[in-house]
Scaffold this motif. Structure first.
Motif, PDB file in Angstrom:
ATOM      1  N   ALA B 163       0.845  -1.194   0.000  1.00 43.53           N
ATOM      2  CA  ALA B 163       0.000   0.000   0.000  1.00 43.53           C
ATOM      3  C   ALA B 163       0.881   1.244   0.000  1.00 43.53           C
ATOM      4  O   ALA B 163       2.050   1.178   0.359  1.00 43.53           O
ATOM      5  CB  ALA B 163      -0.893  -0.011   1.233  1.00 43.53           C
ATOM      6  N   LEU B 169      -3.043   8.066   3.099  1.00 44.48           N
ATOM      7  CA  LEU B 169      -4.241   7.221   3.219  1.00 44.48           C
ATOM      8  C   LEU B 169      -5.238   7.815   4.229  1.00 44.48           C
ATOM      9  O   LEU B 169      -4.856   8.559   5.130  1.00 44.48           O
ATOM     10  CB  LEU B 169      -3.837   5.817   3.695  1.00 44.48           C
ATOM     11  CG  LEU B 169      -2.878   5.036   2.799  1.00 44.48           C
ATOM     12  CD1 LEU B 169      -2.481   3.727   3.464  1.00 44.48           C
ATOM     13  CD2 LEU B 169      -3.532   4.772   1.440  1.00 44.48           C
ATOM     14  N   ASP B 183      -6.556   1.542   1.264  1.00 48.02           N
ATOM     15  CA  ASP B 183      -6.475   1.907  -0.161  1.00 48.02           C
ATOM     16  C   ASP B 183      -7.221   0.849  -0.977  1.00 48.02           C
ATOM     17  O   ASP B 183      -6.783  -0.316  -1.046  1.00 48.02           O
ATOM     18  CB  ASP B 183      -5.005   1.969  -0.588  1.00 48.02           C
ATOM     19  CG  ASP B 183      -4.857   2.458  -2.018  1.00 48.02           C
ATOM     20  OD1 ASP B 183      -5.229   3.616  -2.283  1.00 48.02           O
ATOM     21  OD2 ASP B 183      -4.391   1.665  -2.854  1.00 48.02           O
TER      22      ASP B 183
END
Lengths: 357, 357, 357, 357
Positions: B163, B169, B183
């Protein structure tokens, strides 16, 4: 409050960079152990500054004195106090540290936490504190060797330069060069890189690998005090350490279980594993295979360059690098990693005596 | 002997996979804290098996019961005992575990260390033990939130699939999918990979990232109990964990000091750092920036394949995978990582009360 | 925070008088110990209320359940959790305790310390908590008996009535009468006195003497954790205890050194002392002679009379005695004293394994 | 292993009678405390030998040196190491101790426990070790006085000679005479008795009473670490102590509950008790009244007379008293009792910060 380590083979350290002395009390060293002072000194010498061109040129002798707990050359079971005087206490100009916070140092956090701070040379947060660990670790090594357990660390990475896996190296060659990497070709590259960084008035990080051989089976306590959890705790407590992994480590996350599992076999004498992704530890307990681990060190925070920062009043200031510092900490970290590993192993070796009736 | 964690906010856990119950005593939870039982259950539900197609299909309800230490909805300062019954204790055939050692499990090391072993479902070494941590961690979270401290973990890597960095995020989206990666695009790939591995009767490792926001400045004790050393100890004590890094971590070893140092500035309200390679911790003490760290999990050792091993008599045997197991442990590890981080922070928050007059 | 006891053989207890259950986790019991549940129950039965006319008429069964740490009748090295349900939780009128502070109880101090208080039956400060100690102590006794170590306590004084010195008594007769004094004539007087006090709706104090036989030489740690310091800590932690002395105790202060010293001799098998003013402990370490000590219990604070006190608002109130209480606590304290002594001895027995190489 | 005391305000001591030095590390002293070195020395001077005709004529200066943890006169939060050199290390003839076991000393038990023994002057079991406690206790006192808490001890009994109850004495007069009993008439008798015993080449025991005033309400942890249990542990860890009682103590066992209970009243400012049989502690927690306790000391084991004993080979020998020793230990024990009480109170004062939200 954080200055003790270990449950049965337990140490408590004291001392600031520029106070009268640093030292350690070892409480729990079993009685009857021969205390080889020459060995302790040789371990301290491996850590001391001024050893080579790639370490700080600061000179400290790090002569130790045993104050208690040893009689006629043997431990008595009483606490062993070791003192190392700070000989280099000359009065310097520390105003740049006293009032300002050096980037990525402990100045700011100590100031807030304690409201008062011995800023001379970093005070308690100075890596000088690790000399006490090395002295105590030397005694732990003397205890472990009686059970055949050996501990070796070496520099396995500096910046991008990596040594081969430890299993292909002769760990007896670690002390053959100043960067403490047993692979000569890699060592030369590492030395060149550190020297280059030093001339740039900069610093660089690296990795120290530790290898524990001949561990008994059964060391480590399940759940919270798994052997690797205690090793990790020990290593992450060393100044500048940013990470710890053992066995397959972070790389192991990419493998499938069918690749990662270590199958057992019987070599005729004892039960072994064919591979050792487990790093000698299963369920938090040693299985007799080599215990190996990596310890990541960041680049030393003190650089010989100007940096932006703030002072105690919150005003922006420029902090300039001063003094004699290591361009790369890992060569001198090798004996510290070994010392902390020895303290962990000695503690678990004693604890294992109580695991069954 | 390894079943307690924490100094002031301290827990002691008990219980085997197939015993009567598992549970925890929390000793040191300050009096007057509102104990939100719905929240505790919701945390346990995040950890429990059988949540989705990519976790084990085993069903456990993990209903908890508070036995002490709470009166009229508030903690009283007395120890809080929490019990979770083992409902799934049906008598199975464990002869394959009783006599043989499963590769990369704790069977062999427990056998040698203790001489006796509750082999049913892994006994004390079963990950079921972590439910007790999650229950205790939920109470630690309730304590921390009063100081504004929040703790979030998420799956940041499965096998090779990674990720983006946490700072890009939205951590509120972690629970939106079954793999617990905020994500979406990455999550889908992770789920597909785990599913593929599961069909291959194999398992795969991964990484959980933890993020602690709004920490007070000054948490952590210098030298051995640095904040990150305690976090590392906590994480490495979770089953299947192979590594821990915080801030710049292992990658940080490749940087120069001039790149790695976090310069201070004054944002008008308080002192901040422009970058955060330090991971919110300097000199072992929180500096008020985000504390973030990675925890590496190996592939689950139980695979649905035949493997070579030995039995208690040292004879070579084939061990076959049985039962319902997780093909990848990281999605269910997310609440465990959060719980352990919460326990560490609660402990240091209490300890910090004693740091100055 | 005070709910754990012991370093290697360590217990953590929980539970209030009127909560769901009380219990204990024993962490550190060596693996392989046969856990005799009948024995544990018999120890609990010695402590339980309602045994005779001179103890409280309250009925509690104190049936225990082992939740973990025992497999096929043996300890596994994992924590042993024991739970005792509170069956007598019927809703009573506690308003007299909820709002007012009973004289010489813990109501006031708990209220100030914690700001919140489980007042039902005394909550955590209830002597009911000691059942958990007795269960754990029973397991410690099972461990000690393997080394030959036995522990016996008995009632040696009630009010002014004193039993002869333990050396002239047959400690096997302790359980022959309801006051637990092995001297029949003294026991009868004690019983009569307690009965008289009970009819006066009053209470009375007394002394329990403990005797540990067949201790190995070498148990106890020097300086702060002398064997008698740990025994004293253990005994003073029992509800209603006001004093502890061992060997010659307070009387010994009146002697001259020439009277008090215990001369050594060799009995052909081992080194002994002719007298035992030392109470089996020299320099904090057991010398193999009988370890004996006295524990002073005050009269129970709950009396069936009106007393002046204040309520939470500081207003003066009259507190009336209610419920079914012991007129004298010492008969039921006998197994508690034994249990705590056993826990201390088990802990030091394990620690002694680490004292020399 | 027994050389540390305290949980948050924690000390670890080291040192033998005739080694290089003795000392202590205090870990957990809050930062910002003014360290008054003159006060520390004055406390050490109260303990040192050679103060008067009724103490040993041995001369030790007991000059201390702070090695760490203090900067510009204030504690920094780092461990405070204090060292006291052993100046009187001249080589003596210790053959009578080296090979034989002095009656009621620690020679025999140390020999068996450790297999090796620093016999010079008693080694670790020498009362010289208490100087380290006094130095640490002085710092604890400096911390406590900020909260108004004062600690005074005095000699309340020598042999059969008893002082009146502390409540009728002026504790400021304790230092006015060499026996440290604030009642002049009693003091004179005590001094005469000690002098008589000394001329008889004998020794005698006694009692030290400690009084803690102005304690906050709420100090002490329930169950195992009751305030008086910690005080008892502390006192019983002092050399030669045989017993501990607080409040009504052993005498209290003879009372009825109706006599013993301390009724509460409101004095207009705060809640008080009319009597104080509780000794300022209820349910293990301070209630704001005076905390008072008695500590029983046996007669010093070293007497200037011949005694029968055995040697290391088990052969019977005559041991003769040698050297300069105290005929009665209690006058010099007064500052030690105060020091240990101060360490307990400082620890609980810090712990109390964590008891409620």
């Amino acid at each position: 409050m954080g200055n003790s380590f270990g449950k049965l083979f337990s140490i408590t350290t004291f001392g600031e960079s520029h106070g009268a002395a640093i030292g350690v009390i070892i409480d729990g060293c079993p009685a009857g152990l021969e205390i080889d002072e020459t060995f302790i000194q040789s371990e301290l010498d491996r850590r001391k500054p001024g050893q080579s061109k790639i370490t700080t040129q600061r000179k400290e002798d790090d002569k130790f004195k045993i104050l208690s707990g040893v009689f006629e050359g043997k431990s008595t079971g009483a606490p062993i106090a070791i003192e190392i005087e700070n000989t280099d206490q000359r009065s310097k100009d520390y105003s740049h540290i006293a009032e300002s916070f050096r980037p990525s140092h402990a100045d700011y956090t100590y100031e807030v936490k304690y409201g008062v701070r011995d800023y001379r040379g970093g005070g308690r947060s100075s890596a000088r504190e690790t000399a006490a660990r090395v002295a105590a670790g030397a005694i732990a090594k003397l205890f472990l060797i009686r059970s055949g357990i050996t501990i070796n660390a070496f520099v396995s990475q500096v910046g991008e330069i990596k040594a081969p896996h430890y299993t292909s190296l002769d760990l007896n060659k670690t002390e053959d060069n100043i960067v403490r990497c047993p692979d000569v070709a890699t060592a030369e590259k590492m030395i060149a890189l550190i020297d280059e960084v030093r001339l740039q008035r900069d610093t660089i990080g690296g990795i120290v690998t530790g290898v524990i051989k001949n561990s008994l089976v059964g060391l480590g306590e399940p759940v919270f005090d798994k052997l690797h959890a205690a090793l990790g705790h020990a290593m992450l407590g060393i100044n500048a350490v940013k990470g710890f992994e053992y066995g397959s480590g972070f790389e192991g996350t990419r493998l499938r279980g069918s690749q990662h599992n270590d199958e057992f076999y019987n070599d005729g004498e004892r039960i072994r594993t064919r591979t050792n992704h487990s790093g000698g530890i299963q369920g938090g307990i040693s299985n007799g295979e080599d215990i190996y681990f990596n310890v990541a060190f960041k680049p030393v925070a003190t650089i010989m360059q100007d940096q932006q920062s703030v002072d105690k009043e919150g005003k922006e200031v420029t902090v300039s690098g001063k003094g004699r510092h290591d361009p790369c900490v890992v060569p001198r970290a090798v004996p510290i990693v070994e010392a902390m590993a020895a303290l962990v192993m000695a503690d678990f070796l004693l604890m294992a005596k109580a695991s069954k009736i």
